[in-house]
Design a protein around this motif. Structure first.
Motif, PDB file in Angstrom:
ATOM      1  N   THR A   2       1.086  -1.184   0.023  1.00  0.00           N
ATOM      2  CA  THR A   2       0.042  -0.084   0.123  1.00  0.00           C
ATOM      3  C   THR A   2       0.900   1.328  -0.185  1.00  0.00           C
ATOM      4  O   THR A   2       0.619   2.259  -0.591  1.00  0.00           O
ATOM      5  CB  THR A   2      -0.847  -0.164   1.280  1.00  0.00           C
ATOM      6  OG1 THR A   2       0.018  -0.368   2.506  1.00  0.00           O
ATOM      7  CG2 THR A   2      -2.048  -1.000   1.035  1.00  0.00           C
ATOM      8  N   SER A  19       0.542  -2.217   6.967  1.00  0.00           N
ATOM      9  CA  SER A  19      -0.743  -1.939   6.799  1.00  0.00           C
ATOM     10  C   SER A  19      -1.361  -1.275   8.123  1.00  0.00           C
ATOM     11  O   SER A  19      -2.193  -0.652   8.186  1.00  0.00           O
ATOM     12  CB  SER A  19      -1.744  -2.869   6.168  1.00  0.00           C
ATOM     13  OG  SER A  19      -1.420  -4.213   6.773  1.00  0.00           O
ATOM     14  N   ASP A  31       0.957  -7.506   3.004  1.00  0.00           N
ATOM     15  CA  ASP A  31      -0.086  -7.243   3.314  1.00  0.00           C
ATOM     16  C   ASP A  31      -1.020  -7.848   2.022  1.00  0.00           C
ATOM     17  O   ASP A  31      -0.498  -8.560   1.564  1.00  0.00           O
ATOM     18  CB  ASP A  31      -0.482  -5.663   3.181  1.00  0.00           C
ATOM     19  CG  ASP A  31       0.394  -4.903   1.825  1.00  0.00           C
ATOM     20  OD1 ASP A  31       0.263  -5.853   1.168  1.00  0.00           O
ATOM     21  OD2 ASP A  31       0.291  -3.747   1.954  1.00  0.00           O
ATOM     22  N   ALA A  32      -2.347  -7.712   2.028  1.00  0.00           N
ATOM     23  CA  ALA A  32      -3.219  -8.430   0.962  1.00  0.00           C
ATOM     24  C   ALA A  32      -2.730  -8.053  -0.494  1.00  0.00           C
ATOM     25  O   ALA A  32      -2.752  -8.909  -1.257  1.00  0.00           O
ATOM     26  CB  ALA A  32      -4.435  -7.853   1.226  1.00  0.00           C
ATOM     27  N   GLU A  33      -2.175  -6.869  -0.483  1.00  0.00           N
ATOM     28  CA  GLU A  33      -2.102  -6.644  -2.086  1.00  0.00           C
ATOM     29  C   GLU A  33      -0.798  -7.333  -2.347  1.00  0.00           C
ATOM     30  O   GLU A  33      -0.681  -7.942  -3.453  1.00  0.00           O
ATOM     31  CB  GLU A  33      -1.550  -5.001  -2.294  1.00  0.00           C
ATOM     32  CG  GLU A  33      -2.834  -4.341  -2.952  1.00  0.00           C
ATOM     33  CD  GLU A  33      -2.428  -2.906  -3.039  1.00  0.00           C
ATOM     34  OE1 GLU A  33      -1.708  -2.521  -4.129  1.00  0.00           O
ATOM     35  OE2 GLU A  33      -2.712  -2.091  -2.149  1.00  0.00           O
ATOM     36  N   GLU A  36      -1.426 -10.992  -3.316  1.00  0.00           N
ATOM     37  CA  GLU A  36      -2.173 -11.236  -4.593  1.00  0.00           C
ATOM     38  C   GLU A  36      -0.863 -11.139  -5.693  1.00  0.00           C
ATOM     39  O   GLU A  36      -0.837 -11.829  -6.608  1.00  0.00           O
ATOM     40  CB  GLU A  36      -3.068 -10.274  -5.069  1.00  0.00           C
ATOM     41  CG  GLU A  36      -4.444 -10.573  -4.268  1.00  0.00           C
ATOM     42  CD  GLU A  36      -5.555  -9.655  -4.628  1.00  0.00           C
ATOM     43  OE1 GLU A  36      -5.413  -8.998  -5.566  1.00  0.00           O
ATOM     44  OE2 GLU A  36      -6.638  -9.528  -3.761  1.00  0.00           O
ATOM     45  N   ASP A  37       0.023 -10.143  -5.277  1.00  0.00           N
ATOM     46  CA  ASP A  37       1.281 -10.135  -6.486  1.00  0.00           C
ATOM     47  C   ASP A  37       1.918 -11.499  -6.428  1.00  0.00           C
ATOM     48  O   ASP A  37       2.307 -11.954  -7.284  1.00  0.00           O
ATOM     49  CB  ASP A  37       2.278  -8.945  -5.938  1.00  0.00           C
ATOM     50  CG  ASP A  37       1.513  -7.565  -6.152  1.00  0.00           C
ATOM     51  OD1 ASP A  37       0.565  -7.483  -6.673  1.00  0.00           O
ATOM     52  OD2 ASP A  37       2.293  -6.733  -5.580  1.00  0.00           O
TER      53      ASP A  37
ATOM     54  N   ARG B 375      -8.766 -12.907   2.660  1.00  0.00           N
ATOM     55  CA  ARG B 375      -9.876 -12.182   1.854  1.00  0.00           C
ATOM     56  C   ARG B 375     -11.295 -12.684   2.299  1.00  0.00           C
ATOM     57  O   ARG B 375     -11.698 -13.736   2.654  1.00  0.00           O
ATOM     58  CB  ARG B 375      -9.489 -12.814   0.523  1.00  0.00           C
ATOM     59  CG  ARG B 375      -8.335 -11.876  -0.246  1.00  0.00           C
ATOM     60  CD  ARG B 375      -7.701 -12.674  -1.132  1.00  0.00           C
ATOM     61  NE  ARG B 375      -6.643 -13.394  -0.246  1.00  0.00           N
ATOM     62  CZ  ARG B 375      -5.871 -14.277  -1.043  1.00  0.00           C
ATOM     63  NH1 ARG B 375      -5.724 -14.141  -2.289  1.00  0.00           N
ATOM     64  NH2 ARG B 375      -5.229 -15.180  -0.122  1.00  0.00           N
TER      65      ARG B 375
END
Lengths: 473, 473
Positions: A2, A19, A31-33, A36-37, B375
């Motif tokens: 982020t 975060s 973190d969540a992003e 996903e990467d 998620r």
């Protein structure tokens, strides 16, 4: 990620923000992003790019990511890690994820991983392996390490012996600060975590401790006997981990020496081990109170969630079929006064609430050792008195509601009296059952949640309809 | 005392064994028998005999004893303690006991006590005092100490700033090991707890840390830049204590530096502070799940127990009156099929159980930060799938029971279908309400226990009787 805000704190290393705003680390925090990467890179099997990202992360964050990923993708990520990283990550994985990984890892890779670990962590890993694989790993290790691990494996996992590490510096009471520093130097080759030196007499018996700080502030030729602290709290290897946690928390200890039956120091427990125990024991109590049998958490699979919950649901099911039988045995009363059914929920719910309130306090008091000093009888008197107060208020309210709604004084009095009796009874059951289980050496946490609620349901309905039938028939 | 077994470990000090077998201390550990002895001596006002016993005890044990004694007797015991002992004991008393004591203590005695404490403990005590008394104490302290406490008082108690101590050694990155040792020496005058030295650049910005161990193992003229660890995790003063605990537990840290907005070190948090936070946060969650509003424990008075429980009981009461209204609106159905009432308990209980099971996992996941990476949608799918599995099994069982008992296929199918729908609905409510509350910055733990159970009761009965009326009318 982020925010990548560069911080002026450091020129050669980037400082990243998590975060959780305000937590700063020179390593990247997941973190969540980022997750996903990474997931995309795993699907593309982009090994160099992944390694690039992973080696910037703290091992605990890599573990969080692997815990979250689908099992296959997590395994891919774990496999590309070098042994040093892999060993740290393995420790922080969820037990069920780790178990799956063990099935795929060779004895050679496992040995490499175990070699990297401190003795207390190494033994935890070896203990989780299949017997045959564990033997292979123990044989592949250096004889000295292997003997140490076999010794540690002999302790129950949930005792001080199972928690302790065997790397600690020792100095003779007759020695000097120089000797103590030499001991620290030797231990430092095995572990980075050293906070104090144990002091023993000529028979190797524990006599006290010296802080590293005190070694630093005096001349090298100072006698240990002049600067050591003879006041030391220690535990024997067989002390339960919950008691170890309570002792460390009560006396604010960052480290705790472990001694054998002859009072020779054999290990050290540091607070990070105990933080996990405090967390796990509380988690276990919460899960049992919530009617969950197996350790499940936010990363558990559907089947694990299902399997962890079914046992208590079945207990509840059986109890409520009993409640149905109680109701059916009062069928005549129920069909004459249909309004009696309206108040089944309030009788059940308030009995359940009062029971849970009383039981949870007793269960936690037993878990944290607070109840050890208490006189049980006085405790029961207080619980019942408080239930009497609460029950009186709620019964009066209920009488008012029923009277204005149904318009029948007798019926109102019966419902209200039932509520009072049910609440006091549920409080007694909630406060005494955990105490009885504890005496019988059964985990008292099993007696809260669904168990207390369910048994109070059938009992409460019997009391309620019993009163009704006495007054009306 | 149950066992006084002398241990050969120590010639000049007796080693006593606690009621927890295997925990050893050179000080006496309190148990129930000792408590009774002390109570008798207090009644006899045998001051010298009491002091004799007390000065052999660890402050945490003296506090346990005072917590357990009736308030008047506890106060007598506290009053005879010298300031140094009194200050340590005060920290370990229950908050409600401490509050009572504050009303009786003079500003002079309080100042003596506060002077003995480390800054992080001193500020906790001053924060609990009445405004007027706190001001008097602050004026009586040395100007420097007083300024430090005023600074610490400006932080929210439940943040890193509220937890940290301000006594820590600092060395310049350009300095030497000798400089670092000098800093340790200076800090050691204020606190015994020193484990590492912070490294800062010429602007006072945090650059890393050096272990005491590393200072001990190198020559005094070694440059700090050659031995310091630039990888450091720190938190800003405004980070919430729960996040602080999660960071320390996740990364296995015994100490954590606290920095201001410009990344200057301003404090240190040690693990013993955090152990209490982990314990308290779990305790709070358990209490909220159990329908207890205020912090009560085994030493709480009847009135405290009563007051802590009434609010949730009233919430439950209101919810169950709503459930009674739902039932009364289906009075016609209930009087036609009286057997419908028999299964009110099972519908309520299984909905309640499923709701609690789902909510407790989500609440704990939020508390420990585990859910941060998750998620949410995937989590909900898993929860509902598991509920579908459990619900199907229990519904089939229920159909069999009802069919063989009541002998009516339609009725059996209706009850079984209701159970399935109620369980899935309760799971959805249990899993989503805490997430919504968390987004709204309300403590999600408030949404478990009585709240979930109560709201599921009315909703569940509505579903059940709604199905019945559709099929039968």
């Amino acid at each position: 990620m982020t925010e990548h805000e560069k911080n002026n704190a450091s020129e050669d290393e980037d400082v990243f923000f998590d975060s959780v705003d305000g937590v700063q680390s020179t390593t990247v925090i997941a973190d969540a992003e980022l997750l996903e990467d990474i997931e995309e890179l795993v699907r593309a099997e982009a090994r160099p790019a992944l390694l690039n990202i992973l080696l910037d992360l703290h091992s605990a964050d890599i573990a969080s990511i692997i815990n979250e990923l689908p099992r296959e993708e997590g395994r891919y990520l774990f496999e590309i890690l070098p042994p040093e990283e892999a060993s740290e990550v393995l420790l922080d994985l969820h037990e069920n994820v780790r178990e799956d990984f063990f099935e795929e890892l060779s004895a050679k890779r496992l040995t490499e991983i175990v070699e990297e670990l401190d003795s207390d962590d190494a033994v935890d890993i070896v203990a989780e392996l299949d017997e045959a694989i564990a033997q292979q790993v123990l044989e592949k290790l250096e004889p000295e390490d292997s003997a140490e691990l076999r010794e540690l494996l002999s302790y129950d996992e949930e005792t001080a012996g199972g928690l302790m590490a065997t790397e600690f510096p020792v100095v003779q009471l007759a020695g000097t600060v120089e000797d103590a520093i030499a001991a620290v130097r030797e231990t430092a080759e095995e572990t980075p975590d050293i906070y104090e030196v144990y002091v023993v007499d000529e028979d190797g018996v524990m006599r006290g401790v010296v802080d590293l700080k005190n070694l630093l502030l005096v001349k090298p030729h100072t006698h240990i006997s002049d600067i050591y602290d003879p006041e030391v709290i220690s535990v024997r290897t067989d002390v339960d981990q919950e008691d170890v946690a309570n002792v460390m928390r009560k006396y604010d200890l960052l480290t705790l020496p472990v001694v054998d039956a002859d009072n020779h120091p054999v290990g050290i427990i540091t607070f990070d081990d105990i933080a996990d125990v405090i967390h796990e024991e509380a988690q276990e109590d919460i899960q049992r109170m919530s009617g969950i049998m197996e350790d499940t958490d936010t990363s558990s699979s559907i089947f694990e969630i299902f399997r962890g919950r079914l046992p208590w649901l079945l207990v509840g099911f059986a109890g409520e079929i009993l409640a149905a039988l109680v109701l059916s045995s009062f069928e005549a009363e129920l069909s004459r006064i249909i309004a009696a059914a309206f108040f089944i929920p309030i009788i059940m719910a308030m009995g359940g609430n009062a029971g849970i309130q009383a039981s949870s306090i007793v269960v936690r008091g037993l878990a944290t050792g607070e109840l050890a000093l208490s006189r049980t009888f006085r405790r029961l008197v207080r619980e019942v008195s408080a239930a009497l107060l609460n029950g009186s208020i709620l019964s009066s309210l209920l009488f008012a509601v029923v009277y204005f709604w149904i318009g029948d004084v007798n019926f109102g009095l019966t419902v209200a009296l039932s509520l009072l009796v049910v609440m006091i009874n549920a409080t007694l059951v909630g406060a005494t059952v955990p105490l009885i289980l504890d005496r019988m050496d059964i985990d008292p946490a099993l007696a809260t949640g669904p168990f207390i609620t369910t048994s109070n349901d059938a009992l409460g309905l019997f009391i309620y309809l019993g009163f009704l039938s006495i007054i009306y028939l």
